[in-house]
Design a protein around this motif. Sequence first.
Motif, PDB file in Angstrom:
ATOM      1  N   ASP A   1      -1.280  -9.264   4.226  1.00 11.13           N
ATOM      2  CA  ASP A   1      -2.053  -8.046   4.453  1.00 11.13           C
ATOM      3  C   ASP A   1      -2.003  -7.646   5.928  1.00 11.13           C
ATOM      4  O   ASP A   1      -1.837  -6.462   6.255  1.00 11.13           O
TER       5      ASP A   1
ATOM      6  N   ASP B   1      -4.560   2.395  -4.450  1.00  8.47           N
ATOM      7  CA  ASP B   1      -3.103   2.394  -4.300  1.00  8.47           C
ATOM      8  C   ASP B   1      -2.609   1.077  -3.710  1.00  8.47           C
ATOM      9  O   ASP B   1      -1.558   1.026  -3.070  1.00  8.47           O
ATOM     10  N   GLU B   2      -3.356   0.000  -3.940  1.00  8.37           N
ATOM     11  CA  GLU B   2      -3.021  -1.308  -3.387  1.00  8.37           C
ATOM     12  C   GLU B   2      -2.502  -2.241  -4.487  1.00  8.37           C
ATOM     13  O   GLU B   2      -3.125  -2.388  -5.534  1.00  8.37           O
TER      14      GLU B   2
ATOM     15  N   ARG C   1     -10.295  -3.129   7.234  1.00 11.15           N
ATOM     16  CA  ARG C   1      -9.525  -2.229   6.377  1.00 11.15           C
ATOM     17  C   ARG C   1     -10.449  -1.630   5.323  1.00 11.15           C
ATOM     18  O   ARG C   1     -11.485  -2.209   5.014  1.00 11.15           O
TER      19      ARG C   1
ATOM     20  N   ASP D   1       0.853  -1.184   0.000  1.00 15.62           N
ATOM     21  CA  ASP D   1       0.000   0.000   0.000  1.00 15.62           C
ATOM     22  C   ASP D   1       0.889   1.234   0.000  1.00 15.62           C
ATOM     23  O   ASP D   1       1.876   1.288   0.742  1.00 15.62           O
TER      24      ASP D   1
ATOM     25  N   LYS E   1       2.510  -0.581   9.159  1.00 17.00           N
ATOM     26  CA  LYS E   1       1.993   0.575   8.426  1.00 17.00           C
ATOM     27  C   LYS E   1       2.721   1.860   8.808  1.00 17.00           C
ATOM     28  O   LYS E   1       2.912   2.156   9.991  1.00 17.00           O
TER      29      LYS E   1
END
Length: 233
Positions: A191, A128-129, A223, A83, A198
Motif C-alpha cells: 500500500d 476502487d481498491e 489514506r 487503486d 500514485k
Amino acid sequence: MASTVRVHGPCGQRALILTSLAVPLTGWAVHAVSLHRKLAAAHRKLADRRDPLTGLLGRNGYTAKARQITGRYGHHALVAMVDLDHFKQINDGQPGGHAAGDRVLAVTAQRLTAWAGSHGAVGRLGGDEFAVTVRIGAGRREPRLAQLAALLAQPVQLDDGVWVDVSASIGAACPDVIGTTDLSALQRAADAAMYAGKHTGRPVLADRSHATVPSINGRRAGRPGTDILGAAA
C-alpha cells in the motif's frame, strides 16, 4: 409381567445418579457439536461471499485465500494493492454517472482475474481498491507488474459505446524483500509502495522502508478510509 429395576446399596445408587446426569450431558454435547458445525458452515459461507458488482472475493474470502498462497509459496509469493486513478472523475464526469464507474470496476476485476490466473487470489477491498496475491518468481516480478499496469491502462468501453481512458496505481510486496510472510505486513508495504507511485503509471515494488510506514489495519495512515479508531475501508 412388569419389569422392576432394583438398586442395591450405595454403589448402585451412585451408578444411577451418574447415569441420570450423563443423559443430559450427552444431549448438550451433541447440541454443542451441531452448533459448532453450523457456525463453521456460516463462517465458510461468509468467507466465500463475493462482491455482487465485480464477482471478486470480498475482504474475508480474499484474506483467507491470500494467506494460503503466502503460506504455501513463501518467497515466491507477491502481494499487490491496486487503486484506480481519478475514479471519481469517471463516476461524476461521464454521462452514465455511476453506471460508467460500475462498468470500469467490472472490467478492472476481469483484467485482474485474467492476470492473476486461476490459482491467484483477487479481492475488492472497497470502492476502487483491489488486492491481488499470486505466485511469481523473483526474476519475473518486474515484467509481470509492468504487464499488469499496461493491462489496466487499456481504455474501457461503456455500455453506450463511449470509450473511457483508465489507469491504475500499483504497489507490490514480496516476503523475501520485506522479511515476512505475514499478509498484513505485506499489504501495508504494498500500500505504501502504491502511494509512492500514485498517478505515475509505474508499478512500485516495495522495499523494507515501505514496511515501516505508519499504518492503520494494514493501510497507510492518512489514506481515505482510515481513521483514529482503526477502521479501514
